[in-house]
Design a protein around this motif. Sequence first.
Motif, short mmCIF file in Angstrom:
data_model
loop_
_atom_site.label_atom_id
_atom_site.label_comp_id
_atom_site.label_asym_id
_atom_site.label_seq_id
_atom_site.Cartn_x
_atom_site.Cartn_y
_atom_site.Cartn_z
N CYS A 58 5.03 -1.83 1.35
CA CYS A 58 3.69 -2.42 1.28
C CYS A 58 3.37 -3.07 2.64
O CYS A 58 4.21 -3.78 3.21
CB CYS A 58 3.66 -3.47 0.18
SG CYS A 58 2.10 -4.36 0.05
N HIS A 60 1.63 -5.54 3.25
CA HIS A 60 1.51 -7.00 3.17
C HIS A 60 2.81 -7.66 3.59
O HIS A 60 2.89 -8.27 4.64
CB HIS A 60 1.09 -7.42 1.75
CG HIS A 60 0.97 -8.90 1.57
ND1 HIS A 60 1.42 -9.54 0.45
CD2 HIS A 60 0.46 -9.85 2.38
CE1 HIS A 60 1.18 -10.84 0.57
NE2 HIS A 60 0.59 -11.05 1.73
N LYS A 61 3.87 -7.50 2.78
CA LYS A 61 5.15 -8.09 3.14
C LYS A 61 6.31 -7.16 2.80
O LYS A 61 7.42 -7.62 2.50
CB LYS A 61 5.33 -9.44 2.45
CG LYS A 61 4.36 -10.49 2.97
CD LYS A 61 4.72 -11.89 2.57
CE LYS A 61 3.75 -12.86 3.24
NZ LYS A 61 4.05 -14.25 2.93
N GLY A 62 6.03 -5.87 2.82
CA GLY A 62 7.11 -4.89 2.68
C GLY A 62 7.58 -4.61 1.27
O GLY A 62 8.66 -4.03 1.09
N GLY A 63 6.82 -4.97 0.29
CA GLY A 63 7.22 -4.70 -1.10
C GLY A 63 7.53 -3.23 -1.32
O GLY A 63 6.87 -2.35 -0.76
N CYS A 77 1.65 -3.02 -6.15
CA CYS A 77 2.85 -3.53 -5.48
C CYS A 77 3.57 -4.53 -6.38
O CYS A 77 2.93 -5.43 -6.95
CB CYS A 77 2.46 -4.19 -4.15
SG CYS A 77 3.88 -4.88 -3.27
N LEU A 79 5.46 -6.96 -5.65
CA LEU A 79 5.65 -8.32 -5.15
C LEU A 79 4.44 -9.21 -5.34
O LEU A 79 4.54 -10.29 -5.91
CB LEU A 79 6.06 -8.31 -3.67
CG LEU A 79 7.42 -7.69 -3.36
CD1 LEU A 79 7.81 -7.99 -1.92
CD2 LEU A 79 8.50 -8.16 -4.32
N HIS A 80 3.28 -8.78 -4.88
CA HIS A 80 2.12 -9.67 -4.95
C HIS A 80 0.89 -8.99 -5.54
O HIS A 80 -0.19 -9.58 -5.51
CB HIS A 80 1.79 -10.23 -3.57
CG HIS A 80 2.96 -10.84 -2.87
ND1 HIS A 80 3.63 -10.19 -1.86
CD2 HIS A 80 3.62 -12.00 -3.08
CE1 HIS A 80 4.64 -10.94 -1.45
NE2 HIS A 80 4.66 -12.04 -2.18
N GLY A 81 1.04 -7.78 -6.01
CA GLY A 81 -0.02 -7.18 -6.81
C GLY A 81 -1.12 -6.44 -6.10
O GLY A 81 -2.13 -6.10 -6.72
N ARG A 82 -0.97 -6.15 -4.81
CA ARG A 82 -2.01 -5.33 -4.19
C ARG A 82 -1.96 -3.93 -4.79
O ARG A 82 -0.88 -3.43 -5.11
CB ARG A 82 -1.81 -5.25 -2.68
CG ARG A 82 -2.11 -6.58 -2.01
CD ARG A 82 -2.13 -6.50 -0.52
NE ARG A 82 -2.31 -7.86 0.01
CZ ARG A 82 -2.56 -8.14 1.26
NH1 ARG A 82 -2.66 -7.18 2.14
NH2 ARG A 82 -2.71 -9.40 1.63
S1 FES Z 1 4.29 -7.26 -0.46
FE1 FES Z 1 2.90 -5.99 -1.52
S2 FES Z 1 1.30 -7.28 -2.11
FE2 FES Z 1 2.67 -8.55 -1.02
#
Ligand code: FES
Length: 135
Positions: A58, A60-63, A77, A79-82
């Motif tokens: 991902c 965002h932060k690699g999810g 994702c 991790l944080h739902g994107r």
């Molecule tokens: S790592 Fe994917 S939404 Fe944060």
Amino acid sequence: MTILADMTAVPGDGTDWIDCGTLDDLPLRGARVIRHQGGSIALFRPAEGPPAAIANACPHKGGPLADGLVHGRAVTCPLHGRVFSLDDGRAAAPDRDCVARYPVTVSAEGRVLVRLRPLSPAAPAGAGLIAEAAE
Ligand code: FES
């Protein structure tokens, strides 16, 4: 996360398409991971339409997107739902990230093939509309 293929230690055989087995080898609404020298690809089998492959990290932060929830032609994702489209790699609004997409085809013999070379990067969400408006 189930690793389908690990290409990190295998030199190319002259082609950048790899055989990922048959559709039945992929879990419905799930994914398998292809590791390669450039990173990791998530190969999805959504309930609708053909299989699709995107980068497994991902933006965002690699999810690990292969561990995400597959719904329709998108993945959330873990991790944080994107939410990312499996068709164009773009994040759903209000996010504007995108992930690399990889060509996928199903051969006449029913084998799922993934090309390790990504498609051109997806434009940020809304960029297509700007380009269309400019024409
Ligand atoms: S790592 Fe994917 S939404 Fe944060």
